[in-house]
Write a protein that holds these residues in place. Sequence first.
Motif, PDB file in Angstrom:
ATOM      1  N   UNK A 103      -5.879   5.150  -7.634  1.00 18.10           N
ATOM      2  CA  UNK A 103      -6.390   4.489  -8.559  1.00 18.10           C
ATOM      3  C   UNK A 103      -5.209   3.548  -9.258  1.00 18.10           C
ATOM      4  N   UNK A 104      -4.084   3.226  -8.386  1.00 20.74           N
ATOM      5  CA  UNK A 104      -3.146   2.197  -8.831  1.00 20.74           C
ATOM      6  C   UNK A 104      -3.404   1.385  -8.092  1.00 20.74           C
ATOM      7  N   UNK A 105      -3.874   1.448  -7.034  1.00 16.83           N
ATOM      8  CA  UNK A 105      -3.691   0.825  -5.943  1.00 16.83           C
ATOM      9  C   UNK A 105      -5.333   0.625  -5.617  1.00 16.83           C
ATOM     10  N   UNK A 138       0.813  -1.142   0.206  1.00 14.90           N
ATOM     11  CA  UNK A 138      -0.117  -0.199  -0.005  1.00 14.90           C
ATOM     12  C   UNK A 138       0.881   1.354  -0.423  1.00 14.90           C
ATOM     13  N   UNK A 139       0.938   2.426  -0.346  1.00  7.25           N
ATOM     14  CA  UNK A 139       1.326   3.534  -0.773  1.00  7.25           C
ATOM     15  C   UNK A 139       0.624   4.131   0.848  1.00  7.25           C
ATOM     16  N   UNK A 195      -8.637  12.999   0.789  1.00  8.79           N
ATOM     17  CA  UNK A 195      -8.673  11.317   0.283  1.00  8.79           C
ATOM     18  C   UNK A 195      -9.442  11.204  -1.001  1.00  8.79           C
ATOM     19  N   UNK A 196     -10.409  11.205  -1.402  1.00  8.13           N
ATOM     20  CA  UNK A 196     -10.780  11.210  -2.867  1.00  8.13           C
ATOM     21  C   UNK A 196     -10.059  12.016  -3.735  1.00  8.13           C
ATOM     22  N   UNK A 197     -10.018  12.045  -5.205  1.00  5.81           N
ATOM     23  CA  UNK A 197      -9.576  13.516  -6.090  1.00  5.81           C
ATOM     24  C   UNK A 197     -10.471  14.575  -5.834  1.00  5.81           C
ATOM     25  N   UNK A 254      -1.563  12.351  -1.267  1.00  5.25           N
ATOM     26  CA  UNK A 254      -1.110  10.423  -1.660  1.00  5.25           C
ATOM     27  C   UNK A 254      -2.493  10.270  -2.848  1.00  5.25           C
ATOM     28  N   UNK A 255      -3.512  11.421  -3.109  1.00  2.75           N
ATOM     29  CA  UNK A 255      -4.644  10.702  -3.583  1.00  2.75           C
ATOM     30  C   UNK A 255      -4.028  10.357  -5.412  1.00  2.75           C
TER      31      UNK A 255
END
Length: 468
Positions: A435-437, A419-420, A464-466, A430-431
């Motif tokens: 998507x990658x995670x 995880x990031x 948190x979310x974009x 870390x937004x």
Amino acid sequence: MTPMHDGQRVPLPDAFLAFMRERFGKRFSTADAVRAHHGHDESHFADALPDGVVWPHSTDEVVEIMKACGTHGVPVIAFGVGSSLEGHVLATRGGISVDFSEMNRVLRINAEDMDVVVQPGITRKQLNAALHGTGLFFPVDPGADASIGGMAATRASGTNAVRYGTMRENVMGLEAVLANGSVIRTGSRARKSSAGYDLTRLLVGSEGTLGLITELTVRLHPLPEAVSAAVCAFPDLDSAVQTVIQTIQLGIPVARIELLDELTVKAVNRFSKTTLRESPMLFFEFHGSPAGVEEQARTVQELAGELGGANFEWATHPEDRSRLWAARHDVYFASLNLRAGSRGITTDVCVPISRLADCIAGTREDIAESGLIAPIVGHVGDGNFHTLILVDPDNPAEIEQAEALNRRIVARALEMGGTCTGEHGVGFGKQEFLVAEHGREAVEAMRAIKLALDPDNLLNPGKVVPPL
């Protein structure tokens, strides 16, 4: 000033200011110094000041604040002690900061059931002081004396997580005020439940974007009968990491295993006036009965010795253990002192324990290639480690170089099933990795939850979310 959603800042409405001043008096402030304190955290991001700060004393007052903000379209940012590392408390769209420091009471200690009900502003040290004499303690220790509400909001963990778990495992239930001013209670004091959606876990880690936490019920744990701590030096980082992996795989119930690379140990010696050997090092702590602690420590010492560990130094007296862990908790500020005037960009990856050695080795190669100063430290018992990349805050090119290094570290961790962010949270720092995670569909599900609970995007917008 408070911004519109297109980024244009406009003054807070006069009617809103009049209400807040009349209702809260001196507990509402628009003073520059107060705003500056609440628009700053421990991240490298530029300060972003709220337009006002309010100190509520009760859930009912939080409801009033939230309803007023909803009526006038004012963003709301919850504030604990400001120790976050990903820009969580920065008022990137203005609005008001709700400082919970005066909601810091212990409401009920249930010693027989080993839980406690608290207000969100109490810090972990204040809570453990209040538990003195009960034979119980609250174990989650992120290093900073963070507020329990803030720790829940970021799903914090820390040095004890390898044995006692994170805030995810230790929050049993909570009370929160939603964006529309309604109050919900989640969870219960029962040790398990299958009743409906797990709203507690939804709010734990939501970083103030779904609701304002006003009360928490958290697990307590028995104080161990015996505690022993030690440090052990290693010839290289890989030997230290292999010791950690074998310790965990053998099921030895260590309370803490902390890794410091040689650069971090050097920084700690300078900052904390310690005399640790300046080589890769593990900090251990063992909890249990006297016989159990002795057995755990002996087994780990044998493991370490087989892998080149030497000079096991024990700290059995409480004052010696306190000095040892104080030095560990000072790592962040000690590392900043390696380069005068620097700010730190902190990585926070976590990987399966079997991939820890490979991930750290790759990270070391990336750091060497970058030429940047970046000591490594971590709660490696659960696969979580950090680099603190030191940068000149006035050098955009260097900051971009450090951010590129961070992206390489995160990409490797994700490739290894990690995880990031193991404990610091997303904020807005870390937004870009979500998507990658998790995949685009999962991020869209997060956005749908956000819109359902906060359709006007007033609760900690942009985190948190974009951005919406």
